[in-house]
Scaffold this motif. Structure first.
Motif, PDB file in Angstrom:
ATOM      1  N   THR A 176      37.014  45.316  40.364  1.00  0.00           N
ATOM      2  CA  THR A 176      36.870  46.582  39.648  1.00  0.00           C
ATOM      3  C   THR A 176      37.199  46.367  38.174  1.00  0.00           C
ATOM      4  O   THR A 176      38.085  45.560  37.851  1.00  0.00           O
ATOM      5  N   PRO A 177      36.514  47.083  37.283  1.00  0.00           N
ATOM      6  CA  PRO A 177      36.887  47.001  35.869  1.00  0.00           C
ATOM      7  C   PRO A 177      38.296  47.526  35.597  1.00  0.00           C
ATOM      8  O   PRO A 177      38.910  47.162  34.592  1.00  0.00           O
ATOM      9  N   GLN A 178      38.809  48.366  36.468  1.00  0.00           N
ATOM     10  CA  GLN A 178      40.166  48.908  36.305  1.00  0.00           C
ATOM     11  C   GLN A 178      41.176  47.974  36.976  1.00  0.00           C
ATOM     12  O   GLN A 178      41.982  48.380  37.819  1.00  0.00           O
ATOM     13  N   TYR A 179      41.152  46.733  36.569  1.00  0.00           N
ATOM     14  CA  TYR A 179      41.955  45.709  37.237  1.00  0.00           C
ATOM     15  C   TYR A 179      43.453  45.955  37.105  1.00  0.00           C
ATOM     16  O   TYR A 179      44.227  45.641  38.006  1.00  0.00           O
ATOM     17  N   ASP A 180      43.886  46.522  35.980  1.00  0.00           N
ATOM     18  CA  ASP A 180      45.327  46.697  35.765  1.00  0.00           C
ATOM     19  C   ASP A 180      45.904  47.817  36.631  1.00  0.00           C
ATOM     20  O   ASP A 180      47.129  47.896  36.810  1.00  0.00           O
ATOM     21  N   THR A 181      45.037  48.663  37.163  1.00  0.00           N
ATOM     22  CA  THR A 181      45.516  49.668  38.108  1.00  0.00           C
ATOM     23  C   THR A 181      45.418  49.169  39.541  1.00  0.00           C
ATOM     24  O   THR A 181      46.077  49.711  40.439  1.00  0.00           O
ATOM     25  N   ALA A 182      44.608  48.137  39.757  1.00  0.00           N
ATOM     26  CA  ALA A 182      44.467  47.578  41.112  1.00  0.00           C
ATOM     27  C   ALA A 182      45.634  46.660  41.465  1.00  0.00           C
ATOM     28  O   ALA A 182      45.973  46.498  42.642  1.00  0.00           O
ATOM     29  N   TRP A 183      46.224  46.038  40.435  1.00  0.00           N
ATOM     30  CA  TRP A 183      47.376  45.159  40.676  1.00  0.00           C
ATOM     31  C   TRP A 183      48.301  45.225  39.477  1.00  0.00           C
ATOM     32  O   TRP A 183      47.863  45.089  38.329  1.00  0.00           O
ATOM     33  N   ASP A 184      49.563  45.447  39.713  1.00  0.00           N
ATOM     34  CA  ASP A 184      50.564  45.662  38.662  1.00  0.00           C
ATOM     35  C   ASP A 184      51.343  44.372  38.429  1.00  0.00           C
ATOM     36  O   ASP A 184      52.221  44.011  39.213  1.00  0.00           O
ATOM     37  N   PHE A 185      51.051  43.693  37.330  1.00  0.00           N
ATOM     38  CA  PHE A 185      51.729  42.439  37.019  1.00  0.00           C
ATOM     39  C   PHE A 185      53.218  42.657  36.799  1.00  0.00           C
ATOM     40  O   PHE A 185      54.058  41.894  37.280  1.00  0.00           O
TER      41      PHE A 185
END
Length: 580
Positions: A176-185
């Motif tokens: 997904t383009p919303q990668y930072d919401t898919a996984w929280d570093f």
């Protein structure tokens, strides 16, 4: 370039290419070679990825190379690097999973850098990839580089505080383009994002929901630079990156100077592309392009081993080109940076009008306004000649100055009134004025509307922007149609803001072709991209191809080994050395 890499050792997957020449300084009269045929390959024999890199004739160790640049490098954090200057300086202090062998004449081979090969497509479907990490690669403190540190480097690129770099790997892993919401570093600093794993210290594994055949190319970008977690300083890493390459950053003075000195733990036997000839590289900031070029021309003192990063400005082109004594100190090459007159297809819906724009265009006149053949080279295709698989064609042959009669014929007595949005910079205003006069001679009525230069890119990326025409440019992240045509012309990607498809072109049949070609093996993709390039132009004419930028560089008399990268179109320093 969505490659499908063969797993058998001793094989090189050939990708036929027409690459723009990367002309090294030879002392001969400067000309721009735009028609030379070359070949790009993906190397899978581990021998191709071994070091040391072949010795550069006449090169010796020692000395300082100074690079003079007007504006500072924003930061040196590899995971945030996406500018041309960052992409060219970062290989001096950082290594990536794969990298390009570039012979200085446009011939490219993708090889393993940190990895032993450019990757293994485990199930032959481009969904699962593995990279085996080389032995002997070390950080600047002597610690070995393992899959763990490479994985951590990729993981930190998910951090929303560390924006600015490429997002291919993040989006592909998250699907997904919303990668930072898919996984929280930030909540998972001791873990890796889903789909990325390290089965052991020597193995990095990617698992994707969809085929990602161009992964070996995407991992040649700085996102895959390794970093130990205990050396991660977050947003401050760009001030003191942790080296895995032949040099380390010994001094960072924001806006003034960056100094790189030798990394004693770099092992040439592991590196297939880099050398460590100079004792140091010094980047200095603040000189205008005119001042920098004049310093290098004067060739005094330390400027004898200096290079002006910025291209020779139009104000000095005739002086440099006309001085026979400078020919051995210039580098001239077309670049992969393509420029178009973008047509807003939402507003200009008549195909005949778009075709008339293509017939009317006076490319020779535009190149003259830009500063001549040392600044720009005309193009008539969507993909620049530096793209693997490129084939020359001209869908609307009109000669160097345009075919006004053919344009008028297509318009059939119409006088379309079009608004040309132009940045308020002096350079773009000159281009806009030339285009207005050119197109009005063909029967168009053109109104120029100024856009603040620092806001133009954001404005034309808005789907509801109010202009019919505007100037645009694109430089691919790797030399494949996969990183050009789908990015710029897939209508399914159009959203309210932030569009790369700034022509707002959307055709279901063409979109389906993108999907079909992206699923092909690499040896088949190159010809398919070339065919689709021509089809898009002949059937739809969504833009007017104008020109590619030409790199025209001047350096001091003691600088050797510098050439223009055929991937990014700016100076490469992997072979740089100081002459006696």
């Amino acid at each position: 370039m969505r490659p499908h890499v063969a797993t058998a050792m001793g094989v090189a997957v050939a990708l036929v290419a027409t690459l723009g020449a990367c002309s090294e300084n030879t002392g001969e009269s400067a000309t721009v070679d735009t028609g030379r045929q070359q070949t790009g390959v993906i190397a899978t024999d581990p021998k191709d990825s071994l070091g040391p890199a072949p010795a550069v004739a006449g090169a010796r160790a020692g000395g300082t190379v100074t690079v003079i640049r007007e504006t500072p490098i924003s930061h040196l954090d590899p995971q945030r690097t996406y500018s041309f200057v960052g992409l060219m300086v970062s290989p001096l202090f950082a290594r990536f999973l794969t990298t390009w062998k570039d012979d200085g004449e446009g011939n490219l081979v993708l090889v393993g850098d940190l990895a032993e090969t450019p990757g293994t497509d485990v199930n032959d479907d481009c969904k699962v990839w593995e990279f085996t990490i080389k032995d002997g690669v070390k950080f600047e403190d002597g610690r070995p580089v393992t899959a763990k540190e490479i994985g951590y480097g990729i993981a930190r690129s998910f951090d929303p505080d560390l924006t600015g770099g490429p997002t291919y790997l993040q989006e592909w892993l998250a699907d997904t383009p919303q990668y930072d919401t898919a996984w929280d570093f930030r909540a998972n600093r001791n873990a890796l994002p889903p789909g990325l794993s390290t089965p052991d210290e020597k193995t990095l594994r990617f698992e994707f929901a969809k085929p990602r055949c161009d992964l070996p190319f995407a991992v040649s970008l700085p996102t895959t630079a390794p970093l130990p977690p205990d050396r991660d300083t977050g947003i401050n890493l760009g001030h003191a990156p942790f080296s895995s390459g032949p040099y380390r950053v010994s001094r960072y003075q924001a806006g003034v100077e960056v100094v790189l000195e030798r990394n004693e733990h770099w092992d040439a036997a592991t590196d297939p592309v880099r050398h460590q000839y100079p004792d140091r590289f010094v980047w200095t900031f603040g000189s205008t392009p005119d001042a920098a070029v004049n310093r290098v021309i004067a060739d005094n003192g330390t400027d004898q081993s200096a290079l002006s990063w910025d291209y020779v400005p139009a104000s000095l082109v005739s002086r440099v080109a006309g001085d026979a004594g400078l020919r051995s100190r210039t580098v001239l090459s077309p670049t992969p940076s393509a420029n178009q007159l973008l047509i807003n297809n939402q507003r200009v819906t008549d195909l005949r009008v778009r075709q008339a724009l293509n017939y009317a265009i006076d490319r020779q006149g535009l190149v003259k306004v830009l500063g001549g053949q040392h600044v720009a080279a005309p193009m008539s295709t969507l993909m620049p000649s530096a793209t693997i698989g490129h084939q020359p064609y001209d869908a609307y042959p009109a000669g160097p100055n345009g075919d006004l009669d053919k344009a008028r014929e297509l318009l059939g007595g119409q006088t379309p009134e079009l608004v040309l949005g132009a940045a308020d910079s002096s350079a773009e205003q000159r281009q806009a004025t030339q285009l207005k006069g050119n197109l009005e001679r063909a029967g168009f009525r053109i109104t120029i509307r100024n856009i603040p230069a620092d806001a133009k890119l954001d404005e034309i990326k808005r789907k509801d922007n109010p202009w019919d025409l505007y100037l645009g440019s694109w430089a691919a992240d790797w030399p494949s149609g996969a990183s050009i045509l789908p990015v710029l012309y897939d209508g399914r990607s159009i959203k309210a803001t932030g569009n790369s498809n700034q022509a707002y072109f959307d055709d279901p049949a063409i979109n389906a072709e993108f999907d079909r070609i992206l699923a092909l093996p690499p040896a088949e993709q190159a010809a398919e991209w070339a065919e689709l390039d021509e089809r898009i132009m002949r059937e739809h004419a969504p833009v007017v191809p104008l020109y590619v930028d030409v790199a025209y560089l001047v350096h001091g008399s003691k600088v050797g080994g510098v050439f223009v990268s055929s991937v990014f179109g700016y100076p490469s320093f992997v072979n740089a050395h100081v002459k006696p």
